[in-house]
Design an enzyme around this catalytic site. Structure first.
Site, short mmCIF file in Angstrom:
data_model
loop_
_atom_site.label_atom_id
_atom_site.label_comp_id
_atom_site.label_asym_id
_atom_site.label_seq_id
_atom_site.Cartn_x
_atom_site.Cartn_y
_atom_site.Cartn_z
N GLY A 1 -25.12 41.42 -20.57
CA GLY A 1 -24.57 40.37 -21.41
C GLY A 1 -23.08 40.10 -21.26
N THR B 1 -34.85 42.03 -23.21
CA THR B 1 -34.67 40.92 -24.15
C THR B 1 -35.78 39.90 -23.96
OG1 THR B 1 -32.30 41.15 -24.30
CG2 THR B 1 -33.11 38.90 -24.39
N ARG C 1 -21.26 45.93 -31.04
CA ARG C 1 -21.22 45.17 -29.79
C ARG C 1 -22.20 43.98 -29.87
NH1 ARG C 1 -25.32 43.59 -25.87
NH2 ARG C 1 -24.35 43.37 -23.83
N VAL C 2 -21.75 42.82 -29.45
CA VAL C 2 -22.63 41.65 -29.39
C VAL C 2 -22.67 41.16 -27.95
CG1 VAL C 2 -22.98 39.27 -30.18
CG2 VAL C 2 -22.13 41.00 -31.78
N GLY C 3 -23.88 40.91 -27.46
CA GLY C 3 -24.03 40.46 -26.07
C GLY C 3 -24.12 38.94 -25.97
N ASP C 4 -24.73 38.49 -24.89
CA ASP C 4 -24.81 37.05 -24.62
C ASP C 4 -25.91 36.34 -25.39
OD1 ASP C 4 -26.61 38.66 -23.04
OD2 ASP C 4 -27.17 36.82 -21.99
N THR D 1 -31.45 36.88 -19.60
CA THR D 1 -31.55 38.32 -19.84
C THR D 1 -30.74 39.02 -18.78
OG1 THR D 1 -33.02 40.23 -19.90
CG2 THR D 1 -33.74 38.40 -18.54
N GLY D 2 -30.06 40.07 -19.18
CA GLY D 2 -29.25 40.79 -18.20
C GLY D 2 -28.03 41.40 -18.85
N1 ASP Z 1 -28.58 40.26 -22.37
C1 ASP Z 1 -28.83 41.26 -23.37
C2 ASP Z 1 -27.50 41.78 -23.88
O1 ASP Z 1 -26.59 41.95 -23.11
C3 ASP Z 1 -29.62 42.43 -22.86
C4 ASP Z 1 -30.93 42.07 -22.24
O2 ASP Z 1 -31.06 41.03 -21.59
O3 ASP Z 1 -31.87 42.87 -22.37
O4 ASP Z 1 -27.41 42.05 -25.06
#
Ligand code: ASP
Length: 343
Positions: A250, A196, A224-227, A247-248
């Site tokens: 989510g 990300t 799916r929706v992340g952070d 990033t990580g």
């Molecule tokens: N944080 C992002 C998610 O979970 C993924 C990423 O950081 O690459 O959608």
């Protein structure tokens, strides 16, 4: 009476000049960006790819910095930096977005301004070249904070955004990555790459802003929706404390409201680096979550903190010093953990 009016006029002119001098060319500006964290080691990154990533990070951070130097609003500088990474196939955002399990690219983005806590976000868009621009548009030209899927794209069309054919987002690297992940699901391979992108800035007016853009997690379930588009989880900015882009993994960043938690600790008096260290290297590690953040406070202090082997990151601080880093030992920030927490 006449004299009073004239005095008032001079007071107003003086106040105006004071404001302008406050935001003069010497007023410090600073920026940090990331292109994701994860299992990034010298062993699994080819020399060519490393060179390309460092160059892209440098171009992106300089674009944001130039915008800031020219007096751009923080949100515009964030967008300028993120657009470069969205347009690069090297990062998981825009052109390089990962594929979901159904073989599609669904993208999320958000942006926030620290002066008034204004924010905009989009989720699960599939035809938008630069999702961060649409998040900015939602913030500036709608009465909402978040629009998703077809509704977000209808808004984009109304606002004159170009609709990309989904094939624009295809990259062979991401397609092969999806096939590998699907195959590895059975073998239990845990190597992770969160690429990300995000940016945090201090602009010439002394305002903070943060933005994040992503394709999410490879092989995610569709819908799916992340952070990243969730204000307070993957993105947060408040002039009273700090601006953060994450990033990580989510799901954990949402549950632990990571970006807000860091800024909340800063507002309570914890220095920025210590606040990020506690949340990323203690709270999240204890929860079993991988990832990192970039963060900046109102004085322009920058921290890049992660609990993975590496994080693509770059910054230009208030003194104009440029730093571009990938691996943990590129600089002595953060601590290696590998799942261990000391309290
Ligand atoms: N944080 C992002 C998610 O979970 C993924 C990423 O950081 O690459 O959608």
């Amino acid at each position: 009476m006449h004299g009073n009016k004239a005095n008032l006029k001079y007071v107003l002119i003086a106040a105006g000049l004071l404001l302008m001098s406050h935001a003069s060319a010497d007023t410090p500006v600073a920026i940090a960006i990331h292109g994701g964290a994860g299992t990034i080691t010298r062993a699994n990154l080819t020399a060519d790819k490393e060179t390309a990533i460092r160059a892209a990070l440098e171009t992106a951070v300089k674009a944001g910095y130039e915008a800031l130097k020219n007096g751009a609003d923080g949100a515009d500088a964030v967008t300028a930096a993120i657009n470069i990474m969205e347009d690069s196939p090297l990062f998981n955002a825009g052109k390089g977005a990962v594929f979901d399990a159904a073989g599609k690219n669904e993208m999320d983005a958000s942006i926030m301004e620290g002066a008034d806590l204004n924010a905009g976000a989009v989720a699960a868009v599939t035809h938008i070249k630069n999702p961060i621009n649409l998040a900015l548009e939602v913030m500036r030209h709608s009465k909402h904070v978040m629009l998703i899927g077809a509704g977000a794209e209808a808004f984009a069309r109304e606002r004159g955004f170009e609709m990309m054919d989904p094939s624009y987002f295809y990259t062979d690297f991401r397609w092969q990555q999806l096939q590998r992940i699907k195959a590895k699901e059975k073998s239990g391979d845990k190597a992770k790459l969160f690429s990300t992108v995000g940016a945090v800035v201090l602009d010439r007016q002394g305002n903070l802003a943060a933005g994040t853009s992503t394709g999410g997690i490879a092989n995610k379930r569709w819908g799916r929706v992340g952070d990243s588009p969730i204000i307070g989880a993957g993105t947060y900015a408040n002039n009273r404390s700090c601006a953060v882009s994450a990033t990580g993994h989510g799901e954990f960043f949402i549950r632990y409201v990571v970006a807000y938690d860091i800024c909340n600790r800063v507002e309570s008096g914890t220095p920025l680096a210590a606040a990020a260290e506690t949340v990323i290297n203690h709270v999240l590690v204890k929860a079993g979550a991988e990832g990192g953040v970039i963060a900046i406070d109102h004085a322009g202090h920058i921290t890049t903190t992660f609990n993975t082997e590496g994080m693509y990151r770059a910054s230009i601080d208030v003194s104009g010093k440029l730093t571009v880093n990938i691996y943990r030992d590129d600089e002595d920030t953060g601590k290696v953990l590998g799942g261990k927490v000391e309290h």
